[in-house]
Design an enzyme around this catalytic site. Sequence first.
Site, short mmCIF file in Angstrom:
data_model
loop_
_atom_site.label_atom_id
_atom_site.label_comp_id
_atom_site.label_asym_id
_atom_site.label_seq_id
_atom_site.Cartn_x
_atom_site.Cartn_y
_atom_site.Cartn_z
N LEU A 137 9.57 -27.19 5.64
CA LEU A 137 10.50 -26.43 5.42
C LEU A 137 9.23 -25.17 5.29
O LEU A 137 8.51 -24.59 4.70
CB LEU A 137 11.01 -25.56 5.08
CG LEU A 137 11.84 -24.64 4.74
CD1 LEU A 137 12.58 -24.72 6.53
CD2 LEU A 137 12.91 -24.85 4.08
N LEU A 187 10.04 -32.74 0.52
CA LEU A 187 10.81 -31.25 1.24
C LEU A 187 9.61 -30.19 1.05
O LEU A 187 9.75 -29.71 -0.09
CB LEU A 187 11.73 -30.43 0.55
CG LEU A 187 12.34 -29.31 1.22
CD1 LEU A 187 12.28 -29.01 2.34
CD2 LEU A 187 14.14 -29.33 0.34
N PRO A 188 8.09 -30.33 0.92
CA PRO A 188 7.63 -29.36 1.16
C PRO A 188 7.24 -28.38 2.06
O PRO A 188 8.42 -28.01 2.82
CB PRO A 188 5.91 -29.72 1.55
CG PRO A 188 7.03 -31.15 2.89
CD PRO A 188 8.16 -31.42 1.98
N HIS A 189 7.63 -27.14 1.42
CA HIS A 189 7.34 -25.80 1.81
C HIS A 189 6.79 -24.87 1.32
O HIS A 189 6.08 -25.04 0.06
CB HIS A 189 9.00 -25.45 1.40
CG HIS A 189 9.36 -25.37 -0.02
ND1 HIS A 189 9.63 -26.20 -0.77
CD2 HIS A 189 9.57 -24.62 -0.96
CE1 HIS A 189 9.62 -26.31 -2.26
NE2 HIS A 189 9.10 -24.93 -2.26
N ALA A 190 6.66 -23.24 1.90
CA ALA A 190 5.53 -22.65 1.63
C ALA A 190 5.80 -21.41 2.97
O ALA A 190 6.64 -21.62 3.59
CB ALA A 190 4.37 -22.79 2.46
#
Length: 149
Positions: free
Chosen positions: A102, A64-67
């Site tokens: 995300l 779930l990579p997110h920034a």
Amino acid sequence: MTVDEILAPEDALVGLRAASKMALLEAVAGRAADRLGLAAEAILAPVARREGLGSTGVGDGVALPHARLEGLDRPFGLLARLRDPVDFDAVDDRPVDLVFLLLLPVDGEARNLNALACVARWLRDPGTAASLRAARDAAALHAVVGGRA
């Protein structure tokens, strides 16, 4: 907030190929950039910075990579099922085959936490992951989002 409010049908991908974690991040950042009308680096840089704090590989083959991203007015998601799993330095050391990128607005702390928690909870459900892995194509992958699979 629900996952189907974050993920549009055209943002579900099946059969994505990547040789490494960084190649995977570059691929999903590039796809998201195309959809959002941004430069890929404007997405990759904050995603890679966040990944540098600790892997977003949450286990069971899921990442779930997110920034946070300047210029977004609402959360944006991109879901990819990989053709072949990729080492992602996940917490359980398993390679990743499901990735949900995300991207969150810079402001709206409560909404951002809600979106992240919603997606994480959804992805951690074993039935959801199994349905995503069984999806034949992008339409079937997205149908899992609305519980229509």
